[in-house]
Scaffold this motif. Structure first.
Motif, PDB file in Angstrom:
ATOM      1  N   PRO A 152      -2.900   4.672  -1.760  1.00  0.00           N
ATOM      2  CA  PRO A 152      -1.592   4.499  -1.089  1.00  0.00           C
ATOM      3  C   PRO A 152      -0.474   4.989  -1.704  1.00  0.00           C
ATOM      4  CG  PRO A 152      -2.650   2.649  -0.809  1.00  0.00           C
ATOM      5  CD  PRO A 152      -3.714   3.550  -2.017  1.00  0.00           C
ATOM      6  N   ALA A 153       0.297   5.832  -1.241  1.00  0.00           N
ATOM      7  CA  ALA A 153       1.544   6.214  -2.007  1.00  0.00           C
ATOM      8  C   ALA A 153       3.073   5.381  -1.841  1.00  0.00           C
ATOM      9  CB  ALA A 153       2.047   7.491  -1.808  1.00  0.00           C
ATOM     10  N   THR A 154       2.780   4.493  -0.968  1.00  0.00           N
ATOM     11  CA  THR A 154       4.154   3.482  -0.597  1.00  0.00           C
ATOM     12  C   THR A 154       3.710   2.317   0.002  1.00  0.00           C
ATOM     13  OG1 THR A 154       6.282   3.433   0.353  1.00  0.00           O
ATOM     14  CG2 THR A 154       4.630   4.549   1.790  1.00  0.00           C
ATOM     15  N   CYS A 155       4.595   1.511   0.074  1.00  0.00           N
ATOM     16  CA  CYS A 155       4.456   0.106   0.533  1.00  0.00           C
ATOM     17  C   CYS A 155       4.584   0.132   1.955  1.00  0.00           C
ATOM     18  CB  CYS A 155       5.225  -1.011  -0.146  1.00  0.00           C
ATOM     19  SG  CYS A 155       4.910  -2.687  -0.031  1.00  0.00           S
ATOM     20  N   ILE A 184      -1.825  -2.095  -4.317  1.00  0.00           N
ATOM     21  CA  ILE A 184      -2.200  -0.816  -4.920  1.00  0.00           C
ATOM     22  C   ILE A 184      -1.103   0.108  -5.166  1.00  0.00           C
ATOM     23  CG2 ILE A 184      -3.693   1.099  -5.053  1.00  0.00           C
ATOM     24  CD1 ILE A 184      -5.737  -0.870  -3.623  1.00  0.00           C
ATOM     25  N   ALA A 185      -0.429   0.335  -4.225  1.00  0.00           N
ATOM     26  CA  ALA A 185       0.859   1.261  -3.966  1.00  0.00           C
ATOM     27  C   ALA A 185       1.855   0.902  -5.155  1.00  0.00           C
ATOM     28  CB  ALA A 185       1.434   1.476  -2.795  1.00  0.00           C
ATOM     29  N   ILE A 186       2.382  -0.377  -5.048  1.00  0.00           N
ATOM     30  CA  ILE A 186       3.200  -0.778  -6.296  1.00  0.00           C
ATOM     31  C   ILE A 186       2.979  -0.907  -7.447  1.00  0.00           C
ATOM     32  CG2 ILE A 186       4.688  -2.670  -6.826  1.00  0.00           C
ATOM     33  CD1 ILE A 186       5.630  -1.022  -4.018  1.00  0.00           C
ATOM     34  N   ALA A 236      -4.113  -2.098 -10.453  1.00  0.00           N
ATOM     35  CA  ALA A 236      -4.236  -1.089  -9.218  1.00  0.00           C
ATOM     36  C   ALA A 236      -5.734  -0.985  -9.123  1.00  0.00           C
ATOM     37  CB  ALA A 236      -3.477   0.112  -9.578  1.00  0.00           C
ATOM     38  N   GLN A 237      -6.312  -0.571 -10.071  1.00  0.00           N
ATOM     39  CA  GLN A 237      -7.841  -0.335  -9.791  1.00  0.00           C
ATOM     40  C   GLN A 237      -8.581  -1.644  -9.493  1.00  0.00           C
ATOM     41  OE1 GLN A 237      -9.471   2.637  -9.874  1.00  0.00           O
ATOM     42  NE2 GLN A 237     -11.275   1.440  -9.453  1.00  0.00           N
ATOM     43  N   ILE A 292      10.307  -1.737  -3.045  1.00  0.00           N
ATOM     44  CA  ILE A 292      10.782  -0.290  -2.880  1.00  0.00           C
ATOM     45  C   ILE A 292      12.222  -0.413  -3.218  1.00  0.00           C
ATOM     46  CG2 ILE A 292      11.463   1.216  -0.796  1.00  0.00           C
ATOM     47  CD1 ILE A 292       8.768  -0.029   0.655  1.00  0.00           C
ATOM     48  N   HIS A 293      13.188  -1.472  -2.975  1.00  0.00           N
ATOM     49  CA  HIS A 293      14.380  -1.349  -3.574  1.00  0.00           C
ATOM     50  C   HIS A 293      14.481  -1.305  -4.822  1.00  0.00           C
ATOM     51  CE1 HIS A 293      18.319  -2.591  -4.570  1.00  0.00           C
ATOM     52  NE2 HIS A 293      17.837  -3.723  -5.516  1.00  0.00           N
TER      53      HIS A 293
END
Length: 132
Positions: free
Chosen positions: A122-125, A90-92, A102-103, A52-53
Motif C-alpha cells: 500500500p502506498a497510502t493510508c 504498512i503504508a505508514i 512494515a514487513q 498523513i499530515h
C-alpha cells in the motif's frame, strides 16, 4: 432515527483534515473516540489523518506520525482481522522507512488475507467511511 453523535464528529474531523486543519480534525476525531472508544474505524481515521499530515509537512511532524501509528495500532487491537488496518500500518511504516516493521505487518496481513502476498505494498493510508 438520527445518526449517533460520534458519526457527526467523525465526518467533521475528516473534513477538517481534508482542508488542512489537522489539529482541529484530530480534536474532532478524538472527541468521537471519547464517545465510542471501542469503534476501530475512529482510531483508523485518526491514525491516517495524523500520519498523513505528519508526512506531508516540512519538516515532517514526527510526533503526529507516531501518534497516528499508535492510533492505527489501537484500531488493529480492536479488530485484528480487518485487512484495511494492516494495509494502513504498512503504508505508514514504509513511508517512514521502517521496513522491518512494515514487513512484519505485511506477514500478518498475508496470514489473514493470503492473496495480499501478490499485491503491491500500500502506498497510502485509507480512511474508513462505513458505519458498523
Amino acid at each position: 432515527m438520527g445518526m449517533p453523535e460520534y458519526h457527526y464528529w467523525k465526518d467533521y474531523g475528516l473534513a477538517l483534515f481534508h482542508v488542512g486543519k489537522a489539529h482541529e480534525g484530530a480534536a474532532a476525531l478524538q472527541y468521537a473516540i471519547r464517545l465510542e472508544p471501542q469503534l476501530p474505524l475512529l482510531h483508523n481515521n485518526l491514525g491516517c489523518g495524523l500520519a498523513i499530515h505528519g508526512l506531508n509537512v516540512y519538516p515532517p511532524d514526527e510526533a503526529a506520525i507516531f501518534e497516528g501509528l499508535a492510533s492505527l495500532e489501537r484500531a488493529i487491537a480492536l479488530h485484528p482481522l480487518l485487512p484495511l488496518y494492516w494495509r494502513n500500518e504498512i503504508a505508514i511504516l514504509s513511508a517512514i522507512g521502517d521496513h522491518a516493521s512494515a514487513q512484519q505487518a505485511f506477514q500478518r496481513l498475508v496470514a489473514i488475507e493470503p492473496h495480499a502476498a501478490y499485491e503491491a505494498v500500500p502506498a497510502t493510508c485509507t480512511y474508513e467511511f462505513a458505519l458498523r
